[in-house]
Structures are given as C-alpha cells and as structure tokens.
Write a protein that holds these residues in place. Sequence first.
Motif, PDB file in Angstrom:
ATOM      1  N   MET A 244       0.902  -1.119   0.137  1.00 29.16           N
ATOM      2  CA  MET A 244       0.039   0.073   0.037  1.00 29.16           C
ATOM      3  C   MET A 244       0.810   1.160   0.117  1.00 29.16           C
ATOM      4  SD  MET A 244      -3.202   0.953   2.810  1.00 29.16           S
ATOM      5  CE  MET A 244      -4.469   0.640   1.566  1.00 29.16           C
ATOM      6  N   ALA A 245       0.496   2.248  -0.654  1.00 25.55           N
ATOM      7  CA  ALA A 245       1.117   3.420  -0.719  1.00 25.55           C
ATOM      8  C   ALA A 245       1.387   4.138   0.399  1.00 25.55           C
ATOM      9  CB  ALA A 245       0.674   4.485  -1.621  1.00 25.55           C
ATOM     10  N   LYS A 246       2.362   4.839   0.828  1.00 27.36           N
ATOM     11  CA  LYS A 246       2.729   5.579   2.011  1.00 27.36           C
ATOM     12  C   LYS A 246       1.957   6.693   2.044  1.00 27.36           C
ATOM     13  CE  LYS A 246       6.247   8.353   4.351  1.00 27.36           C
ATOM     14  NZ  LYS A 246       7.449   9.001   4.366  1.00 27.36           N
ATOM     15  N   ARG A 247       1.249   7.043   3.155  1.00 26.17           N
ATOM     16  CA  ARG A 247       0.213   8.334   3.105  1.00 26.17           C
ATOM     17  C   ARG A 247       0.933   9.481   4.020  1.00 26.17           C
ATOM     18  NH1 ARG A 247      -5.946   8.597   4.220  1.00 26.17           N
ATOM     19  NH2 ARG A 247      -6.221  10.260   3.009  1.00 26.17           N
ATOM     20  N   LEU A 248       1.205  10.745   3.302  1.00 30.21           N
ATOM     21  CA  LEU A 248       1.828  11.945   4.133  1.00 30.21           C
ATOM     22  C   LEU A 248       0.867  12.497   5.113  1.00 30.21           C
ATOM     23  CD1 LEU A 248       3.387  13.293   0.810  1.00 30.21           C
ATOM     24  CD2 LEU A 248       4.417  11.986   2.628  1.00 30.21           C
ATOM     25  N   ASN A 249       1.338  13.000   5.930  1.00 29.08           N
ATOM     26  CA  ASN A 249       0.522  13.597   6.934  1.00 29.08           C
ATOM     27  C   ASN A 249      -0.269  14.665   6.448  1.00 29.08           C
ATOM     28  OD1 ASN A 249       2.104  15.729   7.197  1.00 29.08           O
ATOM     29  ND2 ASN A 249       3.158  15.001   8.988  1.00 29.08           N
ATOM     30  N   ASP A 250      -1.322  15.383   7.266  1.00 31.74           N
ATOM     31  CA  ASP A 250      -2.212  16.485   6.632  1.00 31.74           C
ATOM     32  C   ASP A 250      -1.316  17.719   6.761  1.00 31.74           C
ATOM     33  OD1 ASP A 250      -4.396  14.836   6.209  1.00 31.74           O
ATOM     34  OD2 ASP A 250      -5.092  15.248   8.270  1.00 31.74           O
ATOM     35  N   HIS A 251      -0.232  17.812   7.421  1.00 34.88           N
ATOM     36  CA  HIS A 251       0.631  18.964   7.309  1.00 34.88           C
ATOM     37  C   HIS A 251       1.645  19.075   6.256  1.00 34.88           C
ATOM     38  CE1 HIS A 251      -2.119  19.891  10.749  1.00 34.88           C
ATOM     39  NE2 HIS A 251      -1.652  18.855  11.325  1.00 34.88           N
ATOM     40  N   SER A 252       1.713  18.033   5.547  1.00 32.49           N
ATOM     41  CA  SER A 252       3.053  18.131   4.347  1.00 32.49           C
ATOM     42  C   SER A 252       2.818  19.314   3.523  1.00 32.49           C
ATOM     43  CB  SER A 252       2.999  16.725   3.623  1.00 32.49           C
ATOM     44  OG  SER A 252       3.161  15.808   4.436  1.00 32.49           O
ATOM     45  N   SER A 253       3.832  19.981   3.343  1.00 32.18           N
ATOM     46  CA  SER A 253       3.697  20.966   2.405  1.00 32.18           C
ATOM     47  C   SER A 253       3.824  20.565   0.964  1.00 32.18           C
ATOM     48  CB  SER A 253       5.112  22.085   2.380  1.00 32.18           C
ATOM     49  OG  SER A 253       6.187  21.127   2.175  1.00 32.18           O
ATOM     50  N   LEU A 254       3.239  21.407  -0.010  1.00 32.58           N
ATOM     51  CA  LEU A 254       3.238  20.926  -1.217  1.00 32.58           C
ATOM     52  C   LEU A 254       4.716  20.735  -2.145  1.00 32.58           C
ATOM     53  CD1 LEU A 254       1.451  20.843  -3.740  1.00 32.58           C
ATOM     54  CD2 LEU A 254       1.854  23.202  -4.446  1.00 32.58           C
ATOM     55  N   GLY A 255       5.580  21.195  -1.593  1.00 34.57           N
ATOM     56  CA  GLY A 255       7.022  20.870  -1.943  1.00 34.57           C
ATOM     57  C   GLY A 255       7.429  19.494  -1.732  1.00 34.57           C
TER      58      GLY A 255
ATOM     59  N   LYS B  55       8.182  16.347  -4.167  1.00 33.62           N
ATOM     60  CA  LYS B  55       9.717  15.789  -4.048  1.00 33.62           C
ATOM     61  C   LYS B  55       9.423  14.207  -3.760  1.00 33.62           C
ATOM     62  CE  LYS B  55      12.211  19.591  -2.038  1.00 33.62           C
ATOM     63  NZ  LYS B  55      13.147  20.105  -1.173  1.00 33.62           N
ATOM     64  N   GLU B  56       8.401  14.083  -3.086  1.00 33.10           N
ATOM     65  CA  GLU B  56       7.943  12.415  -2.760  1.00 33.10           C
ATOM     66  C   GLU B  56       7.646  11.926  -4.060  1.00 33.10           C
ATOM     67  OE1 GLU B  56       7.541   9.119  -0.508  1.00 33.10           O
ATOM     68  OE2 GLU B  56       8.477  11.138   0.153  1.00 33.10           O
ATOM     69  N   ILE B  57       6.820  12.543  -4.991  1.00 31.77           N
ATOM     70  CA  ILE B  57       6.297  12.080  -6.032  1.00 31.77           C
ATOM     71  C   ILE B  57       7.133  11.836  -7.242  1.00 31.77           C
ATOM     72  CG2 ILE B  57       4.659  12.623  -8.162  1.00 31.77           C
ATOM     73  CD1 ILE B  57       2.964  13.805  -6.302  1.00 31.77           C
ATOM     74  N   ILE B  58       8.195  12.890  -7.307  1.00 28.96           N
ATOM     75  CA  ILE B  58       9.582  12.696  -7.998  1.00 28.96           C
ATOM     76  C   ILE B  58      10.225  11.583  -7.566  1.00 28.96           C
ATOM     77  CG2 ILE B  58      11.412  13.876  -8.738  1.00 28.96           C
ATOM     78  CD1 ILE B  58       9.749  16.377  -8.677  1.00 28.96           C
TER      79      ILE B  58
END
Length: 98
Positions: free
Chosen positions: A1-12, A16-19
């Motif tokens: 399953m994909a890692k879920r980032l917390n609600d407070h992650s910045s767009l940057g 970076k995670e997607i890249i």
Amino acid sequence: MAKRLNDHSSLGDVLKEIIQKNNLQKGMDKIDVRDAWKNLMGNGVNNYTSEIMLKGTTLYVALTSAVLREELSFGKEKIVKMINEELGREVVKEVVLR
C-alpha cells in the motif's frame, strides 16, 4: 500500500516524494538545466542558442554562431560551475558546444 503523508505536508514535500517514487529526477534535471542556461547566459547568448540537451551528466548546446561557440569554449569549466550552483547540486560535469 502507498505511504500516506500527514495532513501537514507542504506542497514541495509532496512533489519531491512524487518525483522520487516515480523516478522522474532525470527528466526534471533536463528541464532545470535548460532553465538555468537561459537565466545565466542572458538574451545575447540565448538568441544564438538553437538547442540545449542534457544526456547523463553532459550538457550539449547547439549554437548558431561559430564566433560565440569559440568564445564560450574558453569558459566551459566556469559554465559547468555556474549551472551546478544555480541548481544547488552537481548535475552537469561537462559541456559540449556544437
């Protein structure tokens, strides 16, 4: 399953995670190097630049002026240093002027 980032992650951080997950860094480097060349060289050189291409760590630049190509060939090391400083990391190791 994909890692879920917390609600407070910045767009940057999300980008970076997607890249990183999708191995897109090489493609992003190609775009970043083109932008760095255009910003650093200015309109005078950009008017004579017909193609900018990054293959591996070598930057290939096609110029329409033989005089400009000869002039820039004396400063290849400086061009490499300036582009890498602009990008914040070592992406380019060699410049080939055509």
